[in-house]
Design a protein around this motif. Structure first.
Motif, short mmCIF file in Angstrom:
data_model
loop_
_atom_site.label_atom_id
_atom_site.label_comp_id
_atom_site.label_asym_id
_atom_site.label_seq_id
_atom_site.Cartn_x
_atom_site.Cartn_y
_atom_site.Cartn_z
N ARG A 265 -59.90 -29.29 -17.61
CA ARG A 265 -59.90 -27.78 -17.90
C ARG A 265 -59.19 -27.04 -17.06
NH1 ARG A 265 -63.56 -24.18 -15.17
NH2 ARG A 265 -64.13 -22.43 -16.51
N ARG A 266 -58.26 -26.03 -17.75
CA ARG A 266 -57.57 -25.18 -16.98
C ARG A 266 -57.95 -23.64 -17.41
NH1 ARG A 266 -51.91 -27.61 -19.09
NH2 ARG A 266 -52.20 -29.85 -18.28
N VAL A 267 -58.05 -22.82 -16.40
CA VAL A 267 -58.56 -21.68 -16.45
C VAL A 267 -57.17 -20.76 -16.42
CG1 VAL A 267 -59.84 -19.62 -15.38
CG2 VAL A 267 -60.81 -21.86 -15.54
N LEU A 268 -56.87 -19.94 -17.29
CA LEU A 268 -55.51 -19.13 -17.24
C LEU A 268 -55.96 -17.57 -16.85
CD1 LEU A 268 -54.36 -20.36 -20.84
CD2 LEU A 268 -53.91 -21.49 -18.46
N PRO A 269 -55.30 -17.38 -15.79
CA PRO A 269 -55.73 -15.99 -15.17
C PRO A 269 -54.97 -14.95 -16.09
CG PRO A 269 -54.75 -17.31 -13.47
CD PRO A 269 -54.57 -18.27 -14.72
N GLY A 270 -55.70 -13.67 -16.23
CA GLY A 270 -55.28 -12.75 -16.97
C GLY A 270 -55.37 -12.71 -18.44
N VAL A 271 -55.85 -14.01 -18.98
CA VAL A 271 -56.10 -14.21 -20.24
C VAL A 271 -57.17 -14.18 -20.84
CG1 VAL A 271 -55.58 -16.12 -22.18
CG2 VAL A 271 -53.93 -15.92 -20.14
N GLY A 272 -57.52 -13.71 -21.88
CA GLY A 272 -58.66 -13.53 -22.86
C GLY A 272 -59.28 -14.49 -23.71
N HIS A 273 -59.57 -14.01 -24.74
CA HIS A 273 -60.21 -15.21 -25.80
C HIS A 273 -59.33 -15.56 -26.62
CE1 HIS A 273 -63.33 -16.94 -28.30
NE2 HIS A 273 -62.84 -16.51 -29.35
N PHE A 274 -58.14 -14.93 -27.17
CA PHE A 274 -57.25 -15.16 -28.31
C PHE A 274 -56.09 -15.87 -27.64
CE2 PHE A 274 -59.85 -11.87 -29.67
CZ PHE A 274 -60.18 -12.25 -31.14
N ILE A 275 -56.31 -17.01 -27.13
CA ILE A 275 -55.34 -17.72 -26.25
C ILE A 275 -53.95 -18.10 -26.93
CG2 ILE A 275 -54.78 -19.74 -25.09
CD1 ILE A 275 -57.67 -19.86 -23.99
N PRO A 276 -54.18 -18.54 -28.33
CA PRO A 276 -52.52 -18.87 -28.99
C PRO A 276 -51.84 -17.68 -29.12
CG PRO A 276 -54.46 -19.97 -29.99
CD PRO A 276 -55.06 -18.87 -28.94
N ARG A 277 -52.52 -16.64 -29.15
CA ARG A 277 -51.74 -15.22 -29.37
C ARG A 277 -51.40 -14.54 -28.08
NH1 ARG A 277 -52.16 -12.65 -34.40
NH2 ARG A 277 -53.57 -13.92 -35.81
N GLU A 278 -52.01 -14.72 -27.24
CA GLU A 278 -51.78 -14.29 -25.74
C GLU A 278 -50.79 -15.21 -24.75
OE1 GLU A 278 -55.37 -12.48 -23.74
OE2 GLU A 278 -56.31 -13.29 -25.37
N ALA A 279 -51.08 -16.54 -24.95
CA ALA A 279 -50.51 -17.11 -23.83
C ALA A 279 -49.75 -18.46 -24.84
CB ALA A 279 -51.56 -17.86 -23.09
#
Length: 302
Positions: A265-279
């Motif tokens: 499990r990896r927690v992405l700082p500064g990222v919200g729910h829409f991971i494919p769009r955001e990161a």
């Protein structure tokens, strides 16, 4: 290219790209969203020679139901069975499943109960085995799920149906506080929700999840198996947005016991729910890792 496959209950639409002979990767979108969430990911995977398939979830245009009388179920069992039917219908083997939100929940189903065709799973924005009584969750989390409780009321169901664009625009804005999307991006996706199935499926998803409605009879046996939280049998990476204001990071913590293969499990700082769009870069990195790790495992077994 949009293609269709007839499953037992759906005319299931999916986008296909890349090398038809390449290793298959199935990208499963979340709610409220559609396959456009993979816009920065699919081209990069195609460059690597993979075969990419991105289905439109039930309720998302152009996927339709074959029969009018079929219950418009949004249950996790329904989403998982649809994904299993796609995999089986296209005779896909040795696939990597990549899903976020509802797509992650569908991925967990196939990773647990249809794992013989799956080489690995990348799940995002939704942890495994998260259904639990309200008494066992924080009230901050219960507050975040307000839209799920809303559909228990007549006015809430009307909002999900008649005011869907305004409701979902609010969810996009609040679930990912640091993300800035433009109106054209939202409207392009929102067009896929403008059909007669999206609202009933969305409403049923949360009524059924919290025990306020029964599931579809065709998923009864699968639903019983899922109630036992069967172990995920394939190598899995889970990406969690640190700023996800819908499924809080706490909802994906401490799940290691459910995975009998490798799990990270990896927690992405500064990222919200829409991971494919955001990161998208982080998503691509995780995909490459899973492909590399599972290929190395195949070599060791051979």
């Amino acid at each position: 290219m949009t293609k269709y496959i007839e499953t037992p209950y759906l005319n299931l639409a999916y986008e296909e790209a890349g090398n038809p002979q390449g290793n298959p990767i199935v990208l499963v979108h979340g709610w409220p969203d559609d396959v456009r969430c993979w816009g920065k990911i699919t081209p990069e995977l195609a460059k690597l020679g993979h075969r990419i398939l991105a289905p439109y979830l039930r309720g998302t245009t152009p996927t339709t139901f074959r029969l009018e009388e079929t219950l418009r179920s949004g249950a996790i069992s329904a989403l998982g069975q649809d994904l299993a039917d796609l995999i089986d219908g296209l005779d896909l083997r040795d696939i990597l499943v990549v899903g976020y939100d509802w797509g992650a929940r569908a991925g967990y189903v196939v990773g647990a109960l249809f794992s013989e065709r799956v080489r690995g799973l990348l799940a995002m924005s939704a942890g495994y085995a998260t259904s639990k009584p309200v008494r066992d969750m924080s009230y901050d989390l219960a507050k975040a799920y307000w839209y799920e409780w809303l559909v228990a009321t007549k006015q809430g169901r009307e909002a999900m149906d008649k005011d869907r664009r305004r409701l979902c625009r609010h969810l996009w804005r609040t679930w990912s506080p640091a993300w800035r999307f433009d109106e054209a991006e939202f409207e392009a996706t929102a067009a896929s929700w403008e059909n007669g199935d999206w609202a009933p499926i969305s409403i049923h998803a949360y009524l059924q999840r919290w025990g306020e409605a029964a599931g579809a009879p065709e998923h009864e046996e699968l639903e019983k198996r899922l109630l036992e939280n069967p172990p995920i049998r394939v190598p899995t990476v889970m990406l969690q947005g640190a700023d996800d204001a819908d499924n809080f990071p706490e909802t994906s913590e401490g799940k290691e016991r459910f995975f009998v293969s490798s799990y990270e499990r990896r927690v992405l700082p500064g990222v919200g729910h829409f991971i494919p769009r955001e990161a998208p870069d982080e998503v691509l990195t995780a995909i490459r890792q899973l492909l590399s790790d599972t290929a190395a495992s195949d070599v060791r077994r051979s």
